[in-house]
Design an enzyme around this catalytic site. Structure first.
Site: not given
Ligand code: NPG
Length: 368
Positions: A135, A161-163, A189, A191, A214, A239, A263, A291
């Site tokens: 990540s 995975k790119l935030k 992702d 969030n 995500e 998620d 998770k 993670g």
């Protein structure tokens, strides 16, 4: 097994580099560890709650408090302990899944160590190594991101995975695709950083053949994810919204996700995580292991979980060195992009006394 002691231990570990997500920047990780002592064996649990309630409503101080005040006393009152009964004993207490997960993990570890069985075997692992993704946090500039991605690819990570967040999405993805090509397994992702009003904008990610996006929307906006999924080609992965096997089943039925990130901390433990795996597999929904910047203890259990048959996408099961210069267990080291699944009893790893002592901030024995 009879519970004879429970120790809460707070540890603080510096990260090798700042990790920026849409909800904040972390430069160190504080973790709550739990050691249960029984008449047969000891077990370790790791609570993934962060120090502040920014990823979810849980946070470390609250986790310690609910364990101390409610969860551990309830387990003691229930009599002889059995890992598969822990969730039911704790069920009357609402929420606090990360705290519950840590307690169940520690009891399961003690039980499996006493019986000489591994987490992998208990959970139903079918592989002895798992492919690993990494990540990559939000960076100040695109060149800095490309350098970071190049480093991880050189280390052997099989998926990036790119935030992302508004203002850091299409351009970084385009830059990574242009520089490293279409073969790189790439996902993003958010969030929860977007709303359904961003659907058109998020559709601009469609040409880049991402594995998934995500949790673009709020954790409670499951219906919004179902709507979004009809407007974008990138598969939607949930998620934060998935907190149990029941919520996974509902999200799948609504068409809110084509993929699920599992998770164990977020869903109340490794046993519920396995149930989510089972629900998803039954519906043909691929899963992968998320993670939470775990130490070697949580990483060991995550790698075991990621070896189940439905985990068909690489997880955020990075090597220890991705986050920590020194781990509290023997470090997990990437071998051709894979981590070996621990095979020893219980977690298959234990904290190293000196390393653990060096990062310990406080310890507390709970009165039983
Ligand atoms: O590899 O352990 C890891 C971290 C992967 O990006 C990662 N985790 O939102 O999934 C996430 C994010 C996270 C980290 C969330 C810490 C909460 C706490």
């Amino acid at each position: 097994m009879k519970l004879t002691g429970v120790e809460l231990r707070r540890v603080g570990m510096p990260l090798v580099a700042p990790f920026r997500t849409s909800f904040g920047t972390q430069t160190r990780r504080e973790v709550l560890l739990l050691r249960v002592v029984t008449d047969e064996a000891e077990g370790w649990g790791e609570c993934v709650a962060m120090t502040e309630p920014l990823y979810s409503s849980e946070y470390l101080g609250a986790a310690a408090d609910v364990l101390r005040t409610f969860l551990v006393p309830a387990l003691v009152t229930a009599g002889p302990i059995d890992a598969h009964a822990v969730a039911e004993v704790l069920e009357p207490f609402r929420g606090h899944r990360m705290a519950k997960a840590a307690l169940e993990m520690a009891v399961l570890d003690a039980e499996l160590r006493a019986e000489g069985r591994s987490f992998a075997r208990e959970l139903g692992a079918v592989h002895d190594r798992v492919p690993c993704g990494v990540s990559v946090g939000i960076m100040d500039t695109v060149p800095a991101l490309l350098d970071a991605v190049e480093g991880y690819l050189d280390e052997g990570y099989v998926r990036i995975k790119l935030k992302i967040e508004p203002g850091w999405d299409v351009e970084p993805v385009r830059a990574v695709r242009e520089r490293f090509g279409d073969e790189v397994l790439l996902q993003v992702d958010a969030n929860t950083a977007y709303t359904l009003a961003d659907a058109r904008h998020l559709a601009r990610l469609d040409p880049f053949d991402l594995l998934l996006i995500e949790q673009p929307l709020d954790e409670e906006d499951v219906l919004g994810h179902a709507d979004l999924a009809r407007h974008i080609r990138t598969p939607v992965c949930l998620d934060e919204s998935i907190v149990s096997a029941r919520s996974a089943a509902a999200a799948i039925r609504l068409g809110a996700c084509a993929v699920v990130n599992i998770k164990p901390g977020r869903v109340g433990g490794y046993l519920e995580a396995r149930r989510i795996h089972d629900v998803c597999t039954a519906h043909g929904i691929p899963v992968w292991c998320g993670g939470m910047l775990e130490t070697g203890l949580g990483r060991a259990a995550n790698v075991a979980l990621a070896a189940l048959p439905g985990f068909t996408l690489p997880g955020d099961t990075s090597g220890s060195a991705r986050y920590y210069r020194t781990d509290i267990t023997d470090p997990f080291v990437l071998d051709e992009g894979h981590l070996a699944v621990p095979a020893g009893p219980g977690l298959g790893v234990v904290p190293l006394a000196d390393e653990l002592a060096a990062v310990t901030l406080s310890t507390e024995w709970l009165a039983l």
